[in-house]
Scaffold this active site. Structure first.
Site, PDB file in Angstrom:
ATOM      1  N   THR A 254      33.268  26.934  50.281  1.00  0.00           N
ATOM      2  CA  THR A 254      33.017  27.389  51.651  1.00  0.00           C
ATOM      3  C   THR A 254      33.308  28.883  51.682  1.00  0.00           C
ATOM      4  OG1 THR A 254      35.302  27.131  52.491  1.00  0.00           O
ATOM      5  CG2 THR A 254      33.881  25.157  52.496  1.00  0.00           C
TER       6      THR A 254
ATOM      7  N   ALA B  46      38.488  27.416  49.690  1.00  0.00           N
ATOM      8  CA  ALA B  46      38.748  27.837  51.078  1.00  0.00           C
ATOM      9  C   ALA B  46      39.153  29.304  51.037  1.00  0.00           C
ATOM     10  CB  ALA B  46      39.858  26.992  51.675  1.00  0.00           C
TER      11      ALA B  46
ATOM     12  N   VAL C 233      41.952  28.468  46.409  1.00  0.00           N
ATOM     13  CA  VAL C 233      41.973  29.581  47.376  1.00  0.00           C
ATOM     14  C   VAL C 233      40.945  30.628  46.962  1.00  0.00           C
ATOM     15  CG1 VAL C 233      43.373  31.453  48.333  1.00  0.00           C
ATOM     16  CG2 VAL C 233      44.394  29.191  47.919  1.00  0.00           C
ATOM     17  N   LYS C 234      40.161  31.096  47.922  1.00  0.00           N
ATOM     18  CA  LYS C 234      39.162  32.136  47.643  1.00  0.00           C
ATOM     19  C   LYS C 234      39.686  33.490  48.126  1.00  0.00           C
ATOM     20  CE  LYS C 234      34.191  31.098  47.574  1.00  0.00           C
ATOM     21  NZ  LYS C 234      32.995  30.961  48.409  1.00  0.00           N
ATOM     22  N   THR C 235      39.594  34.494  47.221  1.00  0.00           N
ATOM     23  CA  THR C 235      39.961  35.864  47.635  1.00  0.00           C
ATOM     24  C   THR C 235      38.784  36.778  47.296  1.00  0.00           C
ATOM     25  OG1 THR C 235      40.883  36.327  45.431  1.00  0.00           O
ATOM     26  CG2 THR C 235      42.418  35.515  47.128  1.00  0.00           C
TER      27      THR C 235
END
Ligand code: G3P
Length: 220
Positions: free
Chosen positions: A27, A56, A82-84
């Protein structure tokens, strides 16, 4: 190659999960915003449908706040990645989070140089955006090939996820380029099934079958 659904829509999630062919979900803030629920609720609902990595993305832009957001997102479910973003602060947060054992998908990657930094920071996944490079006349798939070559040269374990995939050709070319994962909208995933010769062949099989066995039944 793993196939991820690039969506936050639960109906699309359920349909794709029924096919039994998706390995995870990605996402981003735009996809989450489209569904209108708080990200924690949306991601938890997705994790209840798809048993695989669910990316996310943080919306903070400074490293300190990214760390807080990332830890909170990771706490939603063990499958959360976790998306950065591939910025200085994003790489700084990635280095810290990966040392804490939190898996990070570094997104908005548009060059091999950026991908090298993400691998150095211990990224679990790198997301080069193929379609958006194509949009500006740069061969996006060449980036996938470059990154997979560089990662193979040095044994980086970071997985290459082809993102911004817009067509079945992108999916096939990503597989040919050695991407570990391709993430795609439901429309692209659904189009992978389609071939006119399959439809034509099935129709002929059934027509031939019914011609004989329907007549056999009819003659009883
Ligand atoms: O995950 C990244 C992807 O959602 C971006 O796709 O088509 O908006 O470039 P697109």
């Amino acid at each position: 190659m793993k196939i991820f659904l690039d969506s936050a829509n639960l109906d699309e999630m359920r349909k794709a999960a029924e096919w039994g062919i998706i390995d995870g979900v990605t996402t981003n803030p735009s996809l989450i915003a489209k569904e209108g629920l708080p990200i924690h609720d949306q991601i938890r609902a997705i994790c209840d449908i798809v048993d695989g990595d669910v990316s996310a993305e943080v919306v903070a832009t400074d490293a300190k706040a990214m760390l807080e957001e990332g830890r909170s997102l990771a706490g939603i479910h063990e499958n959360v990645v976790v998306k950065t973003p591939l910025t200085r602060d994003g790489i700084q947060a990635t280095s810290r989070l990966s040392k804490e054992g939190i898996r990070v998908n570094v997104t908005l990657c548009f060059s091999a140089a950026q991908a090298l930094l993400a691998a150095k920071a211990g990224a679990y996944i790198i997301s080069p955006f193929v379609g958006r490079l194509d949009d500006i006349g740069i061969e996006g798939m060449d980036l996938i090939s470059s990154i997979t070559k560089i990662y193979r040269n040095y044994g980086f374990q970071t997985q290459v996820l082809a993102a911004s995939v817009r067509s079945p050709i992108h999916v096939i070319d990503a597989a040919k380029a050695g991407a570990d994962i391709a993430t795609m909208p439901f429309k692209v995933l659904d189009s992978l099934f389609n071939h006119p010769l399959t439809d034509k062949g099935l129709a002929q099989f059934l027509k031939d079958w019914e011609k004989v066995f329907q007549e056999t039944h009819a003659s009883r």
